[in-house]
Scaffold this motif. Sequence first.
Motif, short mmCIF file in Angstrom:
data_model
loop_
_atom_site.label_atom_id
_atom_site.label_comp_id
_atom_site.label_asym_id
_atom_site.label_seq_id
_atom_site.Cartn_x
_atom_site.Cartn_y
_atom_site.Cartn_z
N THR A 188 0.03 -13.67 50.12
CA THR A 188 0.25 -14.84 49.27
C THR A 188 -0.81 -15.91 49.54
OG1 THR A 188 2.63 -14.46 49.21
CG2 THR A 188 1.86 -16.67 48.64
N GLU A 189 -1.50 -16.33 48.49
CA GLU A 189 -2.45 -17.44 48.61
C GLU A 189 -1.66 -18.75 48.57
OE1 GLU A 189 -5.72 -17.35 49.10
OE2 GLU A 189 -5.80 -15.15 49.08
N ALA A 198 9.35 -30.72 47.79
CA ALA A 198 9.56 -29.28 47.60
C ALA A 198 10.75 -29.03 46.69
CB ALA A 198 9.76 -28.59 48.95
N ALA A 199 11.82 -29.80 46.88
CA ALA A 199 13.00 -29.66 46.02
C ALA A 199 12.68 -30.05 44.58
CB ALA A 199 14.15 -30.50 46.56
N GLN A 200 11.88 -31.09 44.42
CA GLN A 200 11.50 -31.52 43.07
C GLN A 200 10.59 -30.50 42.40
OE1 GLN A 200 12.12 -36.31 43.92
NE2 GLN A 200 10.05 -35.49 44.00
N PRO A 217 3.58 -24.67 40.96
CA PRO A 217 3.52 -23.98 42.26
C PRO A 217 4.92 -23.82 42.85
CG PRO A 217 2.75 -26.24 42.47
CD PRO A 217 2.95 -26.00 41.01
N ARG A 218 5.09 -22.84 43.72
CA ARG A 218 6.38 -22.57 44.35
C ARG A 218 6.32 -22.93 45.83
NH1 ARG A 218 7.63 -18.24 47.32
NH2 ARG A 218 5.82 -17.09 46.51
N MET A 266 2.84 -24.44 49.56
CA MET A 266 3.20 -23.94 48.23
C MET A 266 2.22 -22.86 47.80
SD MET A 266 1.77 -27.35 46.32
CE MET A 266 1.50 -28.24 47.89
N THR A 267 2.56 -22.11 46.78
CA THR A 267 1.65 -21.10 46.26
C THR A 267 0.43 -21.78 45.66
OG1 THR A 267 2.96 -21.09 44.21
CG2 THR A 267 3.41 -19.35 45.84
N TRP A 268 -0.71 -21.13 45.83
CA TRP A 268 -1.97 -21.65 45.31
C TRP A 268 -2.10 -21.29 43.84
CZ3 TRP A 268 -5.91 -24.49 47.57
CH2 TRP A 268 -7.09 -24.58 46.83
#
Length: 447
Positions: free
Chosen positions: A135-136, A194-196, A213-214, A227-229
Motif C-alpha cells: 500500500t502506497e 481520520a474520522a472526517q 484517501p483512506r 492515509m492511502t496515497w
Amino acid sequence: MSGSNLFGELRRFARTSGAVGGIAARVAGERMLGIKTDRAAHAEDLKTILGGLKGPLMKVAQFLSSVPDALPAEYAAELAQLQSNAPAMGWNFVRRRMSSELGPDWQSKFASFSQTAAAAASLGQVHRARLHDGTEAACKLQYPDMPSTVEADLRQLKLAMAVYARMDNAIHQDEIYKELTERLREELDYEREAAQMRLYQLMLHDRPAVHIPRPIQGYCTKRLLTMTWLDGRPLMERLAEEPPQEERNRIAEALFQAWYVPFYRYGVIHGDPHMGNYQVRPDGSVNLLDFGVIRVFQARFVSGVIALFEAVRDHDDEKAHHAYETWGFTNLTREKMEVLNLWARFLYEPLVEDRVRRIQETNDVTFGREVAEKVHAGLKRTGGVMPPREFVLMDRSAIGLGGVFLRLGAELNWSRMFHDLIADFTEESLVDRQATALAEAGVPLAK
C-alpha cells in the motif's frame, strides 16, 4: 499551561504582532487620516512573514485573500499566492515525531519511508511511504508545539480583528472568531480528521468523479495521520496547460459534487476550498484532500439555504427574511435585508438560470469584488450585522469554489445540478442520513 508552552506562545506572538499591527496601522492611516503608504511593498513583506510560519495565521491569510473586499486589493493579491508551502522540518524532527507516535521501532512498520517531505502545510508535513503489503501511503506529521502555536495565533487574530472592528463596523466579528477558534482547535486532532475522512468516503461513495484517501488503521494518532496515497496533479499546474473545455467542465462538476452532495444530503461542508486541497486526474476526476476543517450543520440551516434560493428566484422578501432568521441573523431591518439580498442574488444567480453558462458571465478575475463593495458600504450605512457562526464556512465555501469555477472557465447548467441535489430534500431525511453517517464514521459532534 507549562512554562515551555507559554514561552512558545510569546515567541509566536512577537513574530506575528509586527506584521498584523503593520497592516492595521496602514489601513487605519489610509481610511482615517488619508495617509498614503506603499501597500504593495508591505503586502510582499507580509506574505514573506506568514509564508514562513507554521500555523493557522497562514490559513487565515489564505481565507482573507479569497473573500472579496476583506482586505485592500494589494494585500489580497499577495496573500492569494500563499499556498501550503511552509518550509519542511528536517529528518531529525521526523524521526522523533514518528518514534513518539508509533514507538521506537516505527521504521519496521514500513517497507519504505521517504526522508524528504512530499508536501508541507500549515499544521504539518507529508511524507510518502509504503507498507509491507504494498500500500502506497501518505504520512502527515504535525509540527512541534502546535497547540501553543494555535493559541498564540488565535490571540493575535483576536487582537487584529478588534483593531479592524474599531475602524469598520460593517461586520460584527464576535461569532466569526468563535467559529474560527473552534474549527482550528479541532484541526489539531488528527484522529478526528481520520474520522472526517471516513465520513467523506461514506457521503461520496457513489460519486466516482471524487476520490477520497483512506486513513490506515493502526498508523494514526492525534499527531500522525497515515492515509492511502492518491496520484494527481495540482489544479493550477493543469490549468497552466490550457486543457480543453470538456475537461474543465468535468473538473468543475466533480468539485461541485465534492462540496455540495455532502452539504445538501448530509448537512456537512468542507470548509477549506483553496487550490492546494484538490488535485486532478487525467480523466477529469478530482482528489479531495485535507479534512481538518469540517462543519456539521443542523437540518434547519440547510433548509434555510434552500429557502433563500427560492426567495431570490421568486423575489419574495418575506421568505428571504425568514431564511436569514433561520440561519441565525438577528435584528434585521428591511434596509439591512435589502443589502444582504444583493449578496444573495449574486451567489444564487447561476442556480436560478436553467441554462448552460459560466458561474459569472464576465471575466472579472476579482470574483464578486464590486458586489462585495456595495454590500460592505450598505452594511456600514445601516449599522452592520453580526453573521451567525454557521454562516462563516458556508460563505467561505461558496466564494472559494466560485473563484475556482471562474478560473476553470467552466460552462455548466449549475441550476440543473443544484436541483438534482435538492429534489428529494426534507429536514427529516437529512437528519437520518447525517446521524447514520456520523456514527458509522466515528465523527465526534462539535461542542
